[in-house]
Scaffold this active site. Structure first.
Site, mmCIF file in Angstrom:
data_model
loop_
_atom_site.group_PDB
_atom_site.id
_atom_site.type_symbol
_atom_site.label_atom_id
_atom_site.label_comp_id
_atom_site.label_asym_id
_atom_site.label_seq_id
_atom_site.Cartn_x
_atom_site.Cartn_y
_atom_site.Cartn_z
ATOM 1 C CG HIS A 18 -0.155 0.027 2.251
ATOM 2 N ND1 HIS A 18 0.301 1.091 2.938
ATOM 3 C CD2 HIS A 18 -0.419 -1.071 3.332
ATOM 4 C CE1 HIS A 18 0.458 0.149 4.383
ATOM 5 N NE2 HIS A 18 0.656 -0.504 4.266
ATOM 6 C CG HIS A 21 4.252 -1.600 1.899
ATOM 7 N ND1 HIS A 21 2.513 -1.682 1.788
ATOM 8 C CD2 HIS A 21 5.036 -2.358 3.411
ATOM 9 C CE1 HIS A 21 2.607 -2.340 2.591
ATOM 10 N NE2 HIS A 21 4.088 -2.452 3.647
ATOM 11 C CB CYS A 126 2.005 -8.445 18.190
ATOM 12 S SG CYS A 126 1.376 -7.747 16.519
ATOM 13 C CB CYS A 129 5.036 -6.635 15.416
ATOM 14 S SG CYS A 129 3.662 -5.259 15.680
ATOM 15 C CB CYS A 147 0.153 -5.361 19.903
ATOM 16 S SG CYS A 147 1.301 -4.618 18.521
ATOM 17 C CG HIS A 150 -0.404 -4.675 14.195
ATOM 18 N ND1 HIS A 150 1.189 -5.000 14.590
ATOM 19 C CD2 HIS A 150 -0.180 -4.050 13.129
ATOM 20 C CE1 HIS A 150 1.906 -4.369 13.858
ATOM 21 N NE2 HIS A 150 1.309 -4.439 12.660
ATOM 22 C CE LYS A 300 3.567 1.240 9.604
ATOM 23 N NZ LYS A 300 3.549 -0.360 10.731
ATOM 24 C CE LYS A 303 -4.358 -7.762 5.345
ATOM 25 N NZ LYS A 303 -4.397 -8.728 5.777
HETATM 26 N N1 MSP Z 1 9.251 -7.841 6.593
HETATM 27 C C1 MSP Z 1 9.859 -7.040 7.546
HETATM 28 C C2 MSP Z 1 11.278 -5.952 7.718
HETATM 29 C C3 MSP Z 1 11.872 -6.828 7.128
HETATM 30 S S1 MSP Z 1 13.432 -6.000 6.651
HETATM 31 C C4 MSP Z 1 14.547 -7.197 6.810
HETATM 32 C C5 MSP Z 1 8.503 -5.428 7.915
HETATM 33 N N2 MSP Z 1 7.744 -5.852 6.762
HETATM 34 S S2 MSP Z 1 5.957 -4.716 6.011
HETATM 35 O O1 MSP Z 1 5.558 -5.445 5.194
HETATM 36 O O2 MSP Z 1 5.816 -4.954 7.422
HETATM 37 O O3 MSP Z 1 6.955 -3.480 5.517
HETATM 38 C C6 MSP Z 1 7.088 -1.867 6.846
HETATM 39 C C7 MSP Z 1 7.906 -1.316 6.250
HETATM 40 O O4 MSP Z 1 6.931 -0.275 5.186
HETATM 41 C C8 MSP Z 1 8.167 0.043 7.144
HETATM 42 O O5 MSP Z 1 9.224 -0.098 8.003
HETATM 43 C C9 MSP Z 1 8.382 1.274 6.587
HETATM 44 O O6 MSP Z 1 9.117 1.793 5.385
HETATM 45 C C10 MSP Z 1 7.263 0.810 5.525
HETATM 46 N N3 MSP Z 1 5.498 1.209 6.011
HETATM 47 C C11 MSP Z 1 4.793 0.468 6.029
HETATM 48 N N4 MSP Z 1 3.724 1.364 6.547
HETATM 49 C C12 MSP Z 1 4.042 2.794 6.488
HETATM 50 C C13 MSP Z 1 3.140 3.666 6.862
HETATM 51 N N5 MSP Z 1 2.010 4.073 6.891
HETATM 52 N N6 MSP Z 1 4.053 5.303 6.414
HETATM 53 C C14 MSP Z 1 5.223 4.575 5.786
HETATM 54 N N7 MSP Z 1 5.917 3.580 6.048
HETATM 55 C C15 MSP Z 1 5.120 2.350 6.329
HETATM 56 O O7 MSP Z 1 8.498 -5.621 8.352
#
Ligand code: MSP
Length: 500
Positions: A18, A21, A126, A129, A147, A150, A300, A303
């Site tokens: 989304h 990411h 969690c 996380c 959490c 979440h 934040k 999902k």
């Molecule tokens: N799989 C782990 C990361 C492992 S790295 C060795 C993970 N994945 S995640 O799919 O949850 O992605 C997390 C990352 O997505 C965050 O660190 C950030 O870079 C980005 N974001 C997800 N939601 C976000 C926001 N609402 N705002 C900004 N960035 C966000 O954690």
């Protein structure tokens, strides 16, 4: 340094990406494109984090094999990154056999060094996380631990596990975080330092019993366990460039690695990752670039909060990837969370892309075609405008070298605004031969275009192709170096959206 290795976090593919990411990935892509433009040898990697309980459960819910799910989702992620024009060099997946091999070897190395031991574990977990929470970290609702990210109840888990001796690295970590400038912005290093000083560093469990979490890398010396998903995931950064396989390649890229992450995964990327690297005798990363969150109504975006903004909706609204890339980079903030809304996005898109940059392109194109048949020869330079271009370029380069993309954009937009004001002042349409004015304005537009290229690659290429110049390193190009512009088209780059 001419080699630079840029990484994004690897994402959990339990759902499509989304806007959050996209925020991280576009930022990393802008850095990658910028450094390529500067002639540097860039290796840019993104990918998916495919193991662990979260994926296992997602597959169970769908009634499919996790491998089938992650295979499908890898294509989904690649499709989104194509839509957003992400120029990654490699898409890593933690189910790649080469990566799995590295994880097993790394665990074995640490075991042989006496840094892994078996013991009992109990704690609140969690799944979203993929992380244990200790008292004080979680929130309490109806007497139950929840959490903090979440807002879901935590699960109590008690089992035998293998620990990594994280505690051994406390002094190393404190010194590293205090003395180096690895973590940027620095506030994040201080946050971790304070936490380590207050709470100390506890050993971490890096194994899960396979009867509970079977979807993972098998623990090398005990088949009854899988490797903890975070331990597995972090190693992607080294396995992706040939760790334990191609030393030369590994050393070349590792020497200038820049990790881009969101602040939610700061602890893993400092306390745990820096320590694991030290334990494996690998130097710490060159930079850890941390950004804050995109939030909507104070929460934040994600999902779990149910406030996801879909990438495809944004692409549709702003007609292509460039609009989305520009908007997200324009609001990009490393220190502070950014509250987003369609109104905010629309106003940035309309006022800056359509009315400012797009408008300059269209006006200059139309004027040059009408007045000079599209051919504009080199003329003497206007000192004032040259100075504005030169100062902008200097500031832009400084911001970009310091990872400050939003400020770099603002600087370029100031130049574009100046150029629009200049047209209004000199009124080339009233002149019989406005060659000099147009040549100077085209040079201003050309430099703005070179500088905006990493952010809006498609639109800037279109301008370069329509006006007859090439996209090149703005530092190496000199003002007044174009002998003749040949303008074959005056494209309308961005059509305004109707404000809701
Ligand atoms: N799989 C782990 C990361 C492992 S790295 C060795 C993970 N994945 S995640 O799919 O949850 O992605 C997390 C990352 O997505 C965050 O660190 C950030 O870079 C980005 N974001 C997800 N939601 C976000 C926001 N609402 N705002 C900004 N960035 C966000 O954690």
């Amino acid at each position: 340094m001419d080699t630079i290795y840029i990484t994004t976090p690897i994402y959990y593919p339990n759902a499509p990406p989304h806007i959050g990411h996209a925020y991280t990935t576009i930022y990393a892509d802008v850095l990658a494109r910028y450094h390529r433009l500067r002639g540097r040898n860039v290796f840019f990697m993104t990918g998916n984090d495919e193991h662990g309980l979260k994926l296992q459960k997602a597959a169970e819910e769908k009634g499919v094999d996790p491998k089938v799910l992650v295979d499908e989702m890898a294509e989904v992620y690649k499709k989104y990154w194509r839509l957003l024009d992400i120029s990654y060099d490699h898409f890593i997946r933690t189910t790649d056999p080469k990566h799995v091999e590295v994880v097993k070897k790394a665990v074995s190395i640490l075991y042989e060094k006496g840094l892994i031991y078996r013991s009992r574990y109990s704690g609140w977990y969690c799944v979203s996380c993929e992380k244990f929470y200790s008292e004080g970290e979680y929130i309490v609702k109806d007497d139950k631990p929840y959490c903090p990210i979440h807002d879901k109840p935590l699960e109590w888990i008690e089992e035998d596990t293998y620990y990594f001796k994280l505690s051994v690295f406390k002094d190393y970590l404190i010194k590293l975080l205090s003395d180096s400038d690895i973590v940027y912005p620095r506030q994040y290093a201080i946050e971790i330092l304070n936490r380590v000083k207050e709470e100390g560093l506890r050993d971490v469990s890096i194994a899960r019993p396979s009867d509970r979490v079977w979807w993972g890398v098998e623990f090398p010396f005990d088949k009854n366990y899988t490797v903890y998903v975070w331990f597995d995931a972090l190693l992607n950064y080294v396995s992706g460039i040939g760790y334990l396989d191609d030393n030369e390649r590994f050393n070349k890229y590792w020497s200038n690695v820049h990790h881009v992450i969101g602040k939610d995964i700061l602890w893993f990327h400092t306390a745990i990752w820096f320590s694991v690297l030290k334990a494996l005798d690998i130097p710490p990363p060159k930079k850890l670039l941390v950004h804050a969150f995109l939030i909507s109504r104070g929460l934040k975006i994600g999902k779990s909060s149910g406030n996801v903004i879909a990438i495809e909706d944004l692409i549709e609204r702003y007609q292509d990837s460039d609009g989305v890339r520009y908007i997200l980079m324009r609001v990009f903030n490393m220190d502070k969370d950014v509250e987003v809304s369609t109104q905010l996005f629309d106003s940035i898109y309309n006022s800056e892309l359509a009315d400012t940059y797009g408008n300059l392109v269209r006006r200059l194109g139309v004027l040059a075609k009408k007045k000079l048949n599209g051919i504009v020869y080199k003329r003497s330079l206007n000192d004032e405008l040259v100075k504005v271009i030169d100062d902008t370029r200097e500031k832009y380069l400084e911001y970009m070298e310091n990872y400050e993309v939003a400020q770099a954009i603002n600087t370029v937009m100031d130049l574009v605004r100046e150029a629009n004001a200049y047209i209004n002042k000199v009124k080339p349409w009233e002149k019989k031969s406005p060659d000099k004015d147009l040549y100077n304005l085209l040079e201003a537009l050309r430099f703005a275009t070179l500088m905006l290229y990493p952010i809006i690659p498609k639109a800037t290429r279109k301008v370069a192709d329509s006006f007859g110049f090439k996209i090149e390193d703005p530092e190496k190009s000199s003002i007044g170096s174009i002998e003749r512009y040949n303008i074959i088209d005056a494209p309308i780059l961005f059509r305004k959206v109707r404000i809701q």
